[in-house]
Enzyme design. Structure first.
Site, mmCIF file in Angstrom:
data_model
loop_
_atom_site.group_PDB
_atom_site.id
_atom_site.type_symbol
_atom_site.label_atom_id
_atom_site.label_comp_id
_atom_site.label_asym_id
_atom_site.label_seq_id
_atom_site.Cartn_x
_atom_site.Cartn_y
_atom_site.Cartn_z
ATOM 1 C CG ASN A 73 -0.304 1.026 5.292
ATOM 2 O OD1 ASN A 73 0.713 1.647 5.572
ATOM 3 N ND2 ASN A 73 -1.505 1.510 5.542
ATOM 4 C CD GLU A 75 -4.566 2.929 2.670
ATOM 5 O OE1 GLU A 75 -5.031 3.993 2.198
ATOM 6 O OE2 GLU A 75 -4.670 2.606 3.863
ATOM 7 C CB CYS A 84 -1.347 -5.323 5.855
ATOM 8 S SG CYS A 84 -3.115 -5.264 6.144
ATOM 9 C CD GLU A 86 0.952 -5.859 9.793
ATOM 10 O OE1 GLU A 86 0.703 -5.275 8.736
ATOM 11 O OE2 GLU A 86 0.300 -5.698 10.837
ATOM 12 C CB CYS A 123 -5.728 -7.430 9.596
ATOM 13 S SG CYS A 123 -4.851 -8.099 8.178
ATOM 14 C CB CYS A 126 -1.215 -9.509 8.751
ATOM 15 S SG CYS A 126 -1.187 -8.301 7.418
HETATM 16 N N1 THU Z 1 -3.045 -2.089 7.984
HETATM 17 C C1 THU Z 1 -1.783 -2.603 8.014
HETATM 18 O O1 THU Z 1 -0.953 -2.328 7.142
HETATM 19 N N2 THU Z 1 -1.466 -3.443 9.017
HETATM 20 C C2 THU Z 1 -2.265 -3.705 10.071
HETATM 21 O O2 THU Z 1 -1.839 -4.432 10.979
HETATM 22 C C3 THU Z 1 -3.603 -3.140 10.150
HETATM 23 C C4 THU Z 1 -4.053 -2.412 8.952
HETATM 24 C C5 THU Z 1 -3.353 -1.125 6.928
HETATM 25 C C6 THU Z 1 -4.334 -1.577 5.896
HETATM 26 C C7 THU Z 1 -4.880 -0.253 5.416
HETATM 27 O O3 THU Z 1 -3.987 0.288 4.449
HETATM 28 C C8 THU Z 1 -4.832 0.639 6.631
HETATM 29 O O4 THU Z 1 -3.907 0.027 7.512
HETATM 30 C C9 THU Z 1 -6.164 0.809 7.309
HETATM 31 O O5 THU Z 1 -6.749 -0.411 7.593
#
Ligand code: THU
Length: 175
Positions: A73, A75, A84, A86, A123, A126
Site C-alpha cells: 500500500n 499512502e 491498496c 492489492e 476492501c 480491490c
Molecule cells: N489497505 C490495503 O492496502 N489493502 C487492504 O486489503 C485493506 C487496506 C491499506 C489502505 C490503507 O493504506 C491502509 O491499508 C489502511 O486502510
C-alpha cells in the site's frame, strides 16, 4: 383493522449464497508454490508506505509465466490518493504483462504488533479490481488471505464479491 387490508400475494424468493473457503492453520500446510507466494507478500509488506495508518499491506501476484509481481500500500497526505497493496500489485502485473493470466494472489497485513490476527479482508474496490482481472483472462485464480490465526484460500475472485457489477449494460463505443 387488519381485515380491511387487501390481500397481497408475495412471491418473494430467497437466494442463499455460499462461499467455499479452504482454511489452513499455518503456512506449512500450503503447497510450496503458495508458501513462496505468501513469503513474497510478507516481504512486500515491509516495503509499504503507510505513515498515516501504520497498517502495512503486502500483495504478491503469481502469473502464468511463472513471474511473481509484488506490491504494497502506498499512502498519501491527500488520503484518497493512496492505493491498496492489492491494486498496486495487480495493476502493475496487468500493465507489464497484459496478455498473461494470473494464477494466484497472496495478501498479508501487519500493524505495530506484527502480522494481523485474522486473515486480511481486501476492501471492496480491490475486490472489484481482482474480479475484473479474472474476467479479463477468463480464468479463476486463487486468493490467499493471510493472518496469524491462519490462511483462507478462495478459488475465485467471484467468491470474494458476490452479486458483483461486471459492466453488463455498459454501452461500448463500437456498438
Ligand atoms: N489497505 C490495503 O492496502 N489493502 C487492504 O486489503 C485493506 C487496506 C491499506 C489502505 C490503507 O493504506 C491502509 O491499508 C489502511 O486502510
Amino acid at each position: 383493522m387488519l381485515s380491511c387490508l387487501p390481500l397481497i400475494l408475495i412471491s418473494m424468493k430467497q437466494l442463499n449464497l455460499t462461499i467455499p473457503v479452504e482454511v489452513f492453520e499455518s503456512i506449512n500446510e500450503l503447497n510450496s508454490s503458495d508458501q513462496a507466494l505468501v513469503n513474497a507478500a510478507k516481504e512486500a509488506c515491509t516495503k509499504a508506505y503507510a505513515p498515516y495508518s501504520a497498517f502495512k499491506v503486502g500483495a504478491a501476484v503469481l502469473l502464468e509465466n511463472g513471474k511473481t509481481i509484488t506490491g504494497s500500500n502506498q499512502e498519501n497526505a491527500a488520503y484518497p490518493s493512496g492505493l491498496c497493496a492489492e491494486r498496486t500489485a495487480m495493476f502493475y502485473a496487468n500493465a507489464q504483462y497484459p496478455d498473461t493470466a494470473v494464477m494466484a494472489i497472496a495478501i498479508i497485513a501487519m500493524n505495530a504488533n506484527g502480522i494481523i490476527e485474522n486473515p486480511v479482508a481486501p476492501c471492496g474496490a480491490c475486490r472489484q479490481v481482482l474480479l475484473e482481472t479474472e474476467l479479463r483472462f477468463k480464468k479463476p485464480y486463487d486468493i490467499l488471505l493471510v493472518g496469524q490465526s491462519g490462511i483462507q484460500k478462495i478459488k475465485s475472485s467471484k467468491d470474494l464479491l458476490p452479486l458483483s457489477f461486471v459492466g453488463e449494460g455498459l454501452l461500448k463505443s463500437e456498438d
